[in-house]
Each structure stands twice: as structure tokens, then as C-alpha cells.
Enzyme design. Structure first.
Site, PDB file in Angstrom:
ATOM      1  N   CYS A   8      -1.187   6.814   0.203  1.00  0.00           N
ATOM      2  CA  CYS A   8      -1.216   8.039   1.000  1.00  0.00           C
ATOM      3  C   CYS A   8      -2.295   7.881   2.065  1.00  0.00           C
ATOM      4  CB  CYS A   8      -1.399   9.283   0.132  1.00  0.00           C
ATOM      5  SG  CYS A   8      -3.018   9.468  -0.645  1.00  0.00           S
ATOM      6  N   ARG A  14      -2.360  12.793  -3.196  1.00  0.00           N
ATOM      7  CA  ARG A  14      -1.009  12.386  -3.606  1.00  0.00           C
ATOM      8  C   ARG A  14      -0.966  11.056  -4.335  1.00  0.00           C
ATOM      9  NH1 ARG A  14       1.466  13.204   2.236  1.00  0.00           N
ATOM     10  NH2 ARG A  14      -0.670  12.514   2.634  1.00  0.00           N
ATOM     11  N   ASP A 117       1.507  16.856   2.089  1.00  0.00           N
ATOM     12  CA  ASP A 117       0.098  16.649   1.744  1.00  0.00           C
ATOM     13  C   ASP A 117      -0.519  17.979   1.305  1.00  0.00           C
ATOM     14  OD1 ASP A 117      -2.526  15.835   1.507  1.00  0.00           O
ATOM     15  OD2 ASP A 117      -2.686  15.083   3.561  1.00  0.00           O
TER      16      ASP A 117
END
Length: 148
Positions: A8, A14, A117
Site C-alpha cells: 500500500c 491496508r 484507504d
């Protein structure tokens, strides 16, 4: 042994959640790590990411890592959270073209290729991200195991 690298942006939300989810499934034959395109090395996972993992009784210990050549070479499969992460990896490491996919692309999602996100969002948003990641990772495992 299948070595999976989740990627990420900052490696605090994440990708560490995805790493912990897959590790928490305790499936033989998988090694998993995570990294970030723009990560500062040594940061903990975000407070909400840790809380969501705790709520699901998933053990986690995380220290962020910047994506580097060693990580890319280690991985058999690189699963990114967004199309822009994938493109950044392909630009810097073009030799990865055969093994880098967005997580959604790898699992057959047809439309939006990005996992949203949750950074800076509420605990509820992190919970939604957890649910999405858990679902996608289960699909990815099925795909990998059916092709072996």
C-alpha cells in the site's frame, strides 16, 4: 511455499491489515509480508488498524517497511491495494510484470480495482476495510490453491 507481498502507500493501514489477516488464517504453504511505496521504516500500524485486528482476535506485530528490490525479489506474488501502487511498482521494477496485480484484479473484481484507504478515517471505516480485505484474501487463497 507461496510468498505473498501486500503493498500500500505508507504500510500502516491496508497492507499490514492484509498481512495480519492472511497470517491469522494459519494456512500452510504461505509466507506473507507487507511494504509501502512511500513508507517510513519502523512505524507501527495505525491505532484503528490495530484495534480492528484486536477486535477480530488476530495477532499482529508490525513495523513498516519501504518497498525495496529485496522485497520485490522475495515475493512470488505482489498484491497491491490500488492501481497506482501497481503502476509505481511496474515503473520501478518492470521485471515484476508477471507477478504484480491489484488485490481486486487478482481476485477477479471487474470494476473498481482499488481498496479504499481508511487512513485518517473512523474506526467504522477501518472495519469496512477489514471486511473487504478479509473477503478478498479468502478469494485470493482459493484461487492460489486451485491453481496448485
Amino acid at each position: 511455499m507461496q510468498r505473498i507481498l501486500f503493498v500500500c502507500t505508507g504500510n500502516t493501514c491496508r497492507s499490514p491489515m492484509a498481512e495480519a489477516i492472511l497470517k491469522g488464517k494459519k494456512i500452510d504453504g504461505f509466507e506473507v509480508k507487507s511494504a509501502g511505496i512511500y513508507a517510513a521504516t519502523g512505524s507501527e500500524a495505525s491505532a484503528h488498524a490495530k484495534k480492528v485486528l484486536d477486535d477480530h482476535r488476530i495477532d499482529h506485530q508490525h513495523s513498516s517497511h519501504l518497498l525495496d528490490r529485496a522485497s520485490v525479489q522475495w515475493a512470488d506474488l505482489i498484491l497491491t491495494m490500488t492501481g497506482s501502487h501497481k503502476n509505481a511498482i511496474l515503473h520501478q521494477y518492470p521485471e515484476t510484470a508477471r507477478k504484480v496485480f491489484t488485490l481486486k484484479e487478482f481476485t477477479g473484481e471487474q470494476y473498481d480495482v482499488d481498496v479504499v484507504d481508511p487512513y485518517g478515517g473512523s474506526l467504522a471505516i477501518y472495519q469496512e476495510t477489514y471486511q473487504e480485505l478479509d473477503h478478498l484474501i479468502s478469494k485470493a487463497i482459493e484461487k492460489i490453491q486451485s491453481s496448485q
